[in-house]
Write a protein that holds these residues in place. Structure first.
Motif, mmCIF file in Angstrom:
data_model
loop_
_atom_site.group_PDB
_atom_site.id
_atom_site.type_symbol
_atom_site.label_atom_id
_atom_site.label_comp_id
_atom_site.label_asym_id
_atom_site.label_seq_id
_atom_site.Cartn_x
_atom_site.Cartn_y
_atom_site.Cartn_z
ATOM 1 N N ASP A 1 0.822 -1.215 0.000
ATOM 2 C CA ASP A 1 0.000 0.000 0.000
ATOM 3 C C ASP A 1 0.854 1.262 0.000
ATOM 4 O O ASP A 1 0.429 2.310 -0.503
ATOM 5 N N GLU B 1 -8.243 -6.141 7.240
ATOM 6 C CA GLU B 1 -7.985 -4.740 7.531
ATOM 7 C C GLU B 1 -9.206 -3.923 7.150
ATOM 8 O O GLU B 1 -9.912 -4.266 6.204
ATOM 9 N N GLU C 1 -10.101 -0.367 5.714
ATOM 10 C CA GLU C 1 -9.472 0.743 5.013
ATOM 11 C C GLU C 1 -10.514 1.825 4.752
ATOM 12 O O GLU C 1 -11.628 1.521 4.309
ATOM 13 N N GLY D 1 -6.595 5.519 4.350
ATOM 14 C CA GLY D 1 -5.879 4.275 4.640
ATOM 15 C C GLY D 1 -6.477 3.473 5.779
ATOM 16 O O GLY D 1 -7.619 3.668 6.187
ATOM 17 N N SER D 2 -5.672 2.578 6.324
ATOM 18 C CA SER D 2 -6.143 1.594 7.295
ATOM 19 C C SER D 2 -6.360 2.200 8.680
ATOM 20 O O SER D 2 -5.565 3.027 9.133
#
Length: 504
Positions: free
Chosen positions: A218, A325, A327, A343-344
């Motif tokens: 990523d 995850e 995100e 993002g995460s």
């Protein structure tokens, strides 16, 4: 005679990688944690608070990019108990808690935990050595239905705290599929024979290095992963990062795997199945992912919310099966003004061997951890959290000999559920009292001088309205919209409540 040296004053600064949290930030975090706890509790999880300190042996060596058990953690040697450390997450302590209390706990054991964790790693922008996590785990359930439930709960949690559908995606992979890919790229006998002759060659360490590199997909993209898997690359600072040393054909298999996500989960599973069809473990991982997808779709969680994605790895070394995850997919501007996805904000997975370290018996387990600070930052970006916190009603002091009267007012306000305080500084300058109330972001000030006391009255000042009028209004509007009222002392609570309700 030599002059004695003065002891130097300590510097008033936080250690690098740490920060302080003030009123509004703490209140925002507590509010969000209550919302998350409500979802976890509704799913049947019970609260657990475990010790912030564990033995280094109990924590284990599971952090990425570390060479010694106590590297990556804040550790010290105790005279009685050997090496101790601050916990680096909430999962490793759970394994110890369950192993220690397993005869008294139900099986499966479902718990949630919230609190700070500490990692002794290099800090950076938005990356601290102390941060909050919010976990939920199921210990003792081997079925992937437990993994599917965690993913569904994670989606529900994000929506509950204010991340709307369409602004997040829960991505799922399986470490068994990853292991199948590793089998594929390390199965060539001539490669193993040639590399095994090299000094210090360690096949398991080589596999771990590949997983750590995949986890950077990523951040550095496909080309960056390819460079890191082979000869190495220079990072943004110009420093050279040594590569894992794979051949190009091996790196290309990994890149093909990372690009394996399709628009439809079944198509992703089909292509993954073909890639690892010669691996028993890899094929088992694909079957588990297929079952998870079926269970989620049956509950209404489609690929618009939860999707199979081969690029998910998770950096911790204790995962053994499904990994996932959360995100956030909306765009923000970074510190250089560039657009990027947020993002995460959460991750987790199955860790069937963690409790076994203590008991010698395999105990299946799966769970998720939410990064509290990152999720709060996301909610601020979406405008879902007000950054200002309303302060307390301030009862000013006009006569220090009548402190008991002012304390009685505060007691009445607090008894009615209104946040309030008496000004406890030097009351000589009344203007300073109002400045104090302004700095505290107080909505109302209460004033009772000697004249008001004799007449049984009290002055109540609407500080919010007063500030708005002072900024934007003419003198006529001051007269039309008074921001200060005189009411009977017995109406104190009712009038303050009326003003607060009017302020919203």
């Amino acid at each position: 005679m030599a002059k004695p040296k003065k002891t130097p004053r300590p510097k008033a600064q936080t250690p690098k990688g740490f920060r302080d949290y003030f009123g509004a930030e703490v209140t925002e975090r507590d509010g969000m944690l209550r919302q998350i706890a409500g979802v976890y509790h509704a799913y049947g999880f019970d609260a657990l608070e475990s010790s912030a300190v564990e033995t280094v042996e109990a924590l284990g060596k599971f952090l990425p990019d570390v060479d010694r058990p106590n590297e990556g953690v804040f550790a010290w040697e105790d005279d009685d108990d050997g090496w101790m450390a601050l916990r680096y997450d909430l999962t490793a302590p759970l394994a110890r808690v369950y192993a220690q209390n397993r005869n008294d706990l139900p099986l499966p054991y479902r718990r949630y935990a919230m609190g700070p964790v500490w990692r002794n790693e290099k800090p950076g922008p938005g990356r601290y050595r102390q941060f909050y996590q919010c976990d939920a785990d199921t210990v003792g359930a081997a079925s992937v239905a437990a993994d599917a439930e965690i993913c569904a709960m994670l989606a529900d949690t994000l929506e509950t705290v204010g991340i709307p559908r369409g602004d997040y995606l829960v991505r799922i992979n399986n470490r068994k599929v990853l292991n199948g890919v590793l089998e594929l790229i390390f199965s060539d006998e001539s490669y193993i024979a040639s590399d095994a002759l090299k000094p210090g060659f360690d096949l398991e360490e080589k596999k771990a290095a590949v997983l750590r590199t995949i986890d950077k997909f990523d951040k550095v993209g496909a080309s960056g992963v390819h460079e890191l898997l082979t000869t190495g690359r220079r990072d943004a600072s110009g420093a050279f990062i040594e590569g894992v040393g794979l051949y190009n054909w091996q790196a290309e298999i990994v890149i093909e795997f990372l690009h394996g996500r399709r628009l439809v989960n079944q198509h992703t599973l089909r292509d993954l199945g073909k890639l690892v069809e010669n691996s028993v473990q890899g094929s088992e991982g694909v079957r588990e992912l297929s079952k998870i997808a079926q269970l989620l779709e049956a509950q209404g969680y489609g690929p618009d919310r939860i999707v199979i994605d081969p690029s998910v790895v998770r950096g911790l070394g204790y995962y053994t099966g499904p990994v996932f995850e959360a995100e956030l997919t909306f765009e923000i501007f970074d510190e250089k003004g560039r657009k990027r996805q947020f993002g995460s904000v959460a991750g987790g997975g199955r860790y069937d061997d963690l409790v076994k370290r203590f008991t010698g018996q395999p105990v299946p387990a799966t769970g998720v951890s939410i990064g509290v600070d990152r999720l709060l930052a996301a909610l601020r970006e979406k405008g879902r959290i007000a950054t200002a916190e309303r302060g307390p009603v301030v009862v000013t002091v006009m006569d220090r000999d009548r402190m008991a009267d002012y304390q009685a007012m505060v007691a009445e306000l607090r008894g009615a559920g209104i946040r309030a305080e008496v000004y406890l500084g030097n009351p000589k300058n009344f203007g300073n009292q109002l400045k104090y109330a302004d700095k505290r972001q107080s909505p109302v000030a209460v004033i009772e001088g000697g004249d008001e006391k004799e007449r049984g009255m009290v002055q109540i000042k609407d500080l919010i309205l007063g500030a708005r009028i002072a900024e934007n209004a003419s003198l006529e509007e001051w007269k039309e919209r008074p921001s200060q009222y005189e009411v009977p002392r017995g109406d104190l609570v009712a009038k303050v409540r009326e003003i607060l309700d009017g302020q919203g």
